[in-house]
Design a protein around this motif. Structure first.
Motif, short mmCIF file in Angstrom:
data_model
loop_
_atom_site.label_atom_id
_atom_site.label_comp_id
_atom_site.label_asym_id
_atom_site.label_seq_id
_atom_site.Cartn_x
_atom_site.Cartn_y
_atom_site.Cartn_z
N ALA A 103 5.89 -9.41 -25.77
CA ALA A 103 6.75 -9.89 -24.69
C ALA A 103 7.17 -11.33 -24.92
CB ALA A 103 6.02 -9.75 -23.35
N LEU A 104 6.26 -12.15 -25.45
CA LEU A 104 6.60 -13.54 -25.75
C LEU A 104 7.65 -13.62 -26.85
CD1 LEU A 104 3.10 -15.29 -25.62
CD2 LEU A 104 4.88 -15.27 -23.86
N ARG A 106 9.94 -11.37 -27.49
CA ARG A 106 11.20 -10.97 -26.85
C ARG A 106 11.82 -12.13 -26.08
NH1 ARG A 106 14.30 -6.94 -24.35
NH2 ARG A 106 13.34 -5.31 -25.60
N LEU A 107 10.99 -12.81 -25.28
CA LEU A 107 11.49 -13.94 -24.50
C LEU A 107 11.96 -15.07 -25.40
CD1 LEU A 107 8.91 -14.10 -21.57
CD2 LEU A 107 11.30 -13.37 -21.45
N LEU A 110 15.39 -14.60 -26.56
CA LEU A 110 16.36 -14.80 -25.50
C LEU A 110 16.47 -16.25 -25.04
CD1 LEU A 110 15.43 -11.70 -23.29
CD2 LEU A 110 17.51 -11.96 -24.68
N ARG A 111 15.35 -16.99 -25.10
CA ARG A 111 15.29 -18.28 -24.42
C ARG A 111 15.08 -19.50 -25.31
NH1 ARG A 111 10.99 -17.13 -19.52
NH2 ARG A 111 12.24 -15.66 -18.29
N ALA A 147 9.09 -18.93 -25.84
CA ALA A 147 9.32 -18.06 -24.68
C ALA A 147 9.67 -18.86 -23.43
CB ALA A 147 8.09 -17.20 -24.42
N ARG A 148 9.32 -20.15 -23.45
CA ARG A 148 9.65 -21.08 -22.36
C ARG A 148 9.09 -20.60 -21.02
NH1 ARG A 148 15.61 -23.50 -23.62
NH2 ARG A 148 14.74 -25.19 -22.36
N ASN A 149 7.85 -20.16 -21.07
CA ASN A 149 7.09 -19.82 -19.87
C ASN A 149 5.80 -20.60 -19.97
OD1 ASN A 149 5.03 -18.45 -18.22
ND2 ASN A 149 6.60 -16.90 -17.85
N ARG A 198 18.62 -13.91 -32.36
CA ARG A 198 18.71 -13.61 -30.93
C ARG A 198 18.69 -12.10 -30.70
NH1 ARG A 198 17.09 -18.32 -28.81
NH2 ARG A 198 18.40 -20.06 -29.46
N PRO A 200 16.19 -9.60 -29.30
CA PRO A 200 14.90 -9.43 -28.62
C PRO A 200 14.19 -8.12 -28.94
CG PRO A 200 16.72 -9.19 -27.08
CD PRO A 200 17.31 -9.71 -28.35
N GLU A 204 10.47 -8.13 -30.60
CA GLU A 204 9.34 -7.48 -29.93
C GLU A 204 8.71 -6.42 -30.83
OE1 GLU A 204 8.33 -5.05 -25.78
OE2 GLU A 204 10.39 -5.67 -26.22
#
Length: 224
Positions: A103-104, A106-107, A110-111, A147-149, A198, A200, A204
């Protein structure tokens, strides 16, 4: 459009002496932390390891940045993962990584900012062959940061610190055969290329494939 994909390096990079010395010192600090269950005062730790305090601070700085230790004002630093490491095992760690890291990735596809994409690529291109574990951690940490979370990134640091401690506590071998090293590098390269493109879904999928291989390796080593 600039092509940011990574081709396999033509020759191995020769690590600088200072990089090898820092990696060795970090391993010594990890051993001292495992023995004490906490980071001793800087003066005592430097004396125990027989190094200058400015050298020790470089190692501690790297360990703080990767989440292995965290500062506590007014008292000695503690290892927040120490008790967790004794309550788990390498298989549980890789199972959780297999849930979180795809998931990271994938993010990140995208990010991630252009700078973060460059850092992910650099973590593949500039991997220090004398520090297999450190190079692996730097790549995965760069993906997590991309992932910018913030919460996920900090949780990932804690998870890897727990994993490092639990693997060593169970006496898993630290040596890695050249074939697996080359496979690891190719897997990292595929993930980095997908993030740079880019893409995702591919990022993933490639991360999931990579971690399945890591899990198989851990299981094989636990059978020894």
């Amino acid at each position: 459009m600039t092509d940011t994909s990574i081709s396999a390096p033509a020759a191995r990079r020769v690590p600088r002496k200072t990089e090898a010395e820092l990696s060795s010192l970090i391993e010594s600090v990890r051993g001292a932390i495992r023995a004490a269950g906490a980071v001793p005062p800087e003066r005592d730790l430097a004396a125990g390891l027989g190094v200058k305090r400015h050298q020790l601070r470089k190692a501690l700085k790297v360990m703080r940045e990767t989440g292995e230790i965290e500062p506590h004002a007014g008292r000695a630093e503690t290892a927040p993962w120490h008790e967790l490491a004794h309550a788990t095992n390498p298989l549980e760690v890789i199972e959780l990584r297999s849930v979180l890291e795809p998931a990271l990735a994938r993010l990140a596809a995208l990010r991630a900012s252009p700078l973060q994409v460059d850092q992910i690529i650099a973590a593949v291109e500039d991997a220090d062959e004398s520090d297999y574990g450190g190079a692996d951690l730097r790549f995965h940490k760069a993906v997590a940061d991309g992932a910018r979370n913030g919460l996920a990134s900090e949780f990932y640091r804690l998870l890897r610190a727990v994993g490092t401690d639990s693997r060593l506590r169970l006496g898993l071998p630290s040596d890695v055969c050249p074939k697996r090293r080359a496979e690891r590098d190719a897997e990292h390269r595929a993930i980095a290329n997908a993030i740079a493109a880019r893409d995702p879904e591919t990022a993933e999928r490639e991360m999931r494939r990579h971690l399945a291989n890591v899990q198989a390796q851990v299981m094989d080593r636990l059978k020894v």
